[in-house]
Design a protein around this motif. Structure first.
Motif, PDB file in Angstrom:
ATOM      1  N   LEU A 183       0.814  -1.217   0.000  1.00 17.90           N
ATOM      2  CA  LEU A 183       0.000   0.000   0.000  1.00 17.90           C
ATOM      3  C   LEU A 183       0.845   1.264   0.000  1.00 17.90           C
ATOM      4  N   VAL A 184       2.023   1.189   0.611  1.00 18.34           N
ATOM      5  CA  VAL A 184       2.865   2.377   0.750  1.00 18.34           C
ATOM      6  C   VAL A 184       3.393   2.858  -0.607  1.00 18.34           C
ATOM      7  N   LYS A 185       3.287   1.999  -1.611  1.00 14.91           N
ATOM      8  CA  LYS A 185       3.700   2.400  -2.970  1.00 14.91           C
ATOM      9  C   LYS A 185       2.712   3.412  -3.561  1.00 14.91           C
ATOM     10  N   ILE A 186       1.536   3.516  -2.956  1.00 16.86           N
ATOM     11  CA  ILE A 186       0.538   4.515  -3.370  1.00 16.86           C
ATOM     12  C   ILE A 186       0.774   5.774  -2.546  1.00 16.86           C
ATOM     13  N   ALA A 187       1.026   6.898  -3.205  1.00 14.10           N
ATOM     14  CA  ALA A 187       1.325   8.146  -2.489  1.00 14.10           C
ATOM     15  C   ALA A 187       0.046   8.736  -1.897  1.00 14.10           C
ATOM     16  N   GLY A 188       0.086   9.024  -0.596  1.00 15.95           N
ATOM     17  CA  GLY A 188      -1.042   9.672   0.073  1.00 15.95           C
ATOM     18  C   GLY A 188      -1.917   8.689   0.834  1.00 15.95           C
ATOM     19  N   GLY A 189      -2.234   9.031   2.093  1.00 12.68           N
ATOM     20  CA  GLY A 189      -3.006   8.145   2.954  1.00 12.68           C
ATOM     21  C   GLY A 189      -4.437   7.933   2.505  1.00 12.68           C
ATOM     22  N   LYS A 190      -5.104   8.998   2.084  1.00 12.98           N
ATOM     23  CA  LYS A 190      -6.495   8.864   1.611  1.00 12.98           C
ATOM     24  C   LYS A 190      -6.534   7.997   0.353  1.00 12.98           C
ATOM     25  N   GLU A 191      -5.533   8.208  -0.507  1.00 13.22           N
ATOM     26  CA  GLU A 191      -5.441   7.420  -1.742  1.00 13.22           C
ATOM     27  C   GLU A 191      -5.214   5.933  -1.427  1.00 13.22           C
ATOM     28  N   ARG A 192      -4.420   5.675  -0.371  1.00 19.79           N
ATOM     29  CA  ARG A 192      -4.149   4.303   0.059  1.00 19.79           C
ATOM     30  C   ARG A 192      -5.435   3.601   0.494  1.00 19.79           C
ATOM     31  N   MET A 193      -6.220   4.298   1.315  1.00 17.87           N
ATOM     32  CA  MET A 193      -7.481   3.711   1.789  1.00 17.87           C
ATOM     33  C   MET A 193      -8.439   3.472   0.631  1.00 17.87           C
ATOM     34  N   LYS A 194      -8.552   4.443  -0.266  1.00 16.19           N
ATOM     35  CA  LYS A 194      -9.458   4.298  -1.424  1.00 16.19           C
ATOM     36  C   LYS A 194      -9.093   3.052  -2.228  1.00 16.19           C
ATOM     37  N   ALA A 195      -7.810   2.890  -2.500  1.00 18.11           N
ATOM     38  CA  ALA A 195      -7.344   1.753  -3.299  1.00 18.11           C
ATOM     39  C   ALA A 195      -7.643   0.431  -2.590  1.00 18.11           C
ATOM     40  N   TYR A 196      -7.438   0.410  -1.279  1.00 18.94           N
ATOM     41  CA  TYR A 196      -7.656  -0.815  -0.508  1.00 18.94           C
ATOM     42  C   TYR A 196      -9.142  -1.188  -0.484  1.00 18.94           C
ATOM     43  N   PHE A 197      -9.993  -0.234  -0.146  1.00 19.22           N
ATOM     44  CA  PHE A 197     -11.430  -0.525  -0.059  1.00 19.22           C
ATOM     45  C   PHE A 197     -12.011  -0.903  -1.425  1.00 19.22           C
ATOM     46  N   LYS A 198     -11.471  -0.295  -2.476  1.00 17.87           N
ATOM     47  CA  LYS A 198     -11.967  -0.570  -3.827  1.00 17.87           C
ATOM     48  C   LYS A 198     -11.693  -2.023  -4.240  1.00 17.87           C
ATOM     49  N   ARG A 199     -10.647  -2.606  -3.656  1.00 18.81           N
ATOM     50  CA  ARG A 199     -10.293  -3.997  -3.994  1.00 18.81           C
ATOM     51  C   ARG A 199     -11.355  -4.992  -3.515  1.00 18.81           C
ATOM     52  N   TYR A 200     -12.051  -4.624  -2.453  1.00 23.04           N
ATOM     53  CA  TYR A 200     -12.995  -5.564  -1.829  1.00 23.04           C
ATOM     54  C   TYR A 200     -14.392  -4.932  -1.696  1.00 23.04           C
ATOM     55  N   PRO A 201     -15.047  -4.661  -2.824  1.00 25.08           N
ATOM     56  CA  PRO A 201     -16.338  -3.953  -2.785  1.00 25.08           C
ATOM     57  C   PRO A 201     -17.429  -4.717  -2.039  1.00 25.08           C
ATOM     58  N   ASP A 202     -17.322  -6.061  -2.008  1.00 26.84           N
ATOM     59  CA  ASP A 202     -18.333  -6.857  -1.292  1.00 26.84           C
ATOM     60  C   ASP A 202     -18.232  -6.634   0.217  1.00 26.84           C
ATOM     61  N   ILE A 203     -17.002  -6.474   0.698  1.00 30.63           N
ATOM     62  CA  ILE A 203     -16.792  -6.275   2.141  1.00 30.63           C
ATOM     63  C   ILE A 203     -16.944  -4.796   2.504  1.00 30.63           C
ATOM     64  N   TYR A 204     -16.435  -3.921   1.616  1.00 30.94           N
ATOM     65  CA  TYR A 204     -16.460  -2.477   1.874  1.00 30.94           C
ATOM     66  C   TYR A 204     -17.265  -1.787   0.762  1.00 30.94           C
TER      67      TYR A 204
END
Length: 258
Positions: A51-72
């Protein structure tokens, strides 16, 4: 060749450069914020390394949650929730900084003192939230050194984050500098690419998450800036330097590479 050239600006990235903040600071603060919000999310060391390869904390969360739309589900994990989580995470990180939980990396205070004595412009360029950056600098450098900085550019001050050069270009614009008059200290490939795209010199001090990244374009790659009693290890040298004679990085070392 360099000793005639004078360095005009020394620019620091923050996380991983000033202190080893990503693994032991931001990751921990994110996890505490998630737990407080009742979310079943905990980023382990390895996962956060991706995740740290993605610049910016908000951007990190967006990318993570987007991976698992069924859960998030996107309708719940929207910008409003992400901004709220990020605000709380920043508060937790600031508290950790204030308590001295994130020690400064070797050589940072020493080279800042030297740059200040020589009248070199000091700046920080970070994709992290400005409050997080200032609280960390205050905690590990102290108020006097913090006051020596001519500029702190952080967070969403530019639209395009690293590896785009925008944040480094701001330094050139603000202080009327040319790229080759500036030396950037970074720890990531994204930061290196941003500095180089702004036409600046770049030294890499590898951090926990970045040690295996490609730094072939860097002017110099070292384990840290080093101290007289804690030598730096040269990972990638420079043609103007005798790597075997480098014990720690100072302003003279940087100027030889200009």
């Amino acid at each position: 060749m360099g000793t005639k050239n004078k360095l005009k600006a020394l620019i620091f990235d923050c996380d991983g450069v000033i202190a080893e903040t990503e693994r032991d600071g931001h990751r921990v603060a994110f996890n505490r914020a998630f737990k407080e919000a009742g979310l079943d999310v905990e980023w382990n060391i390895e996962e956060y390394g991706e995740l740290v390869k993605i610049a910016g904390g908000k951007e990190r969360m967006k990318a993570y949650f987007k991976r698992y739309p069924d859960i998030y589900p996107p309708e719940r994990f929207d910008d409003e929730l992400i901004n709220k989580l990020h605000k709380r995470k920043t508060e937790i990180f600031m508290d950790m900084s204030a308590k001295g939980e994130l020690p400064v990396r070797p050589g940072i205070r020493r080279i800042i003192d030297e740059a200040h004595e020589r009248g070199i412009i000091l700046a920080v360029c970070s994709t992290s939230n400005e409050k997080s950056v200032v609280s960390l600098l205050q905690a590990v450098l102290g108020p006097q050194r913090l006051n020596w900085f001519n500029a702190i550019f952080a967070g969403d001050i530019v639209k395009a984050k690293k590896p785009a050069p925008d944040i480094y270009n701001l330094v050139k614009e603000k202080f009327n500098l040319e790229g080759p008059e500036c030396f950037v200290i970074e720890d990531s490939r994204n930061g290196l690419l941003a500095a180089k795209a702004a036409g600046m010199h770049c030294l890499i001090t590898v951090s926990f998450y970045s040690e295996h990244e490609d730094f072939s374009e860097a002017d110099l790659v070292v384990s840290s800036l080093g101290e007289p009693d804690l030598p730096a290890k040269v990972i990638k040298g420079h043609q103007n330097l005798d790597a075997s004679s480098i014990k720690y990085i100072d302003i003279d070392t940087l100027e030889k590479m200009l």
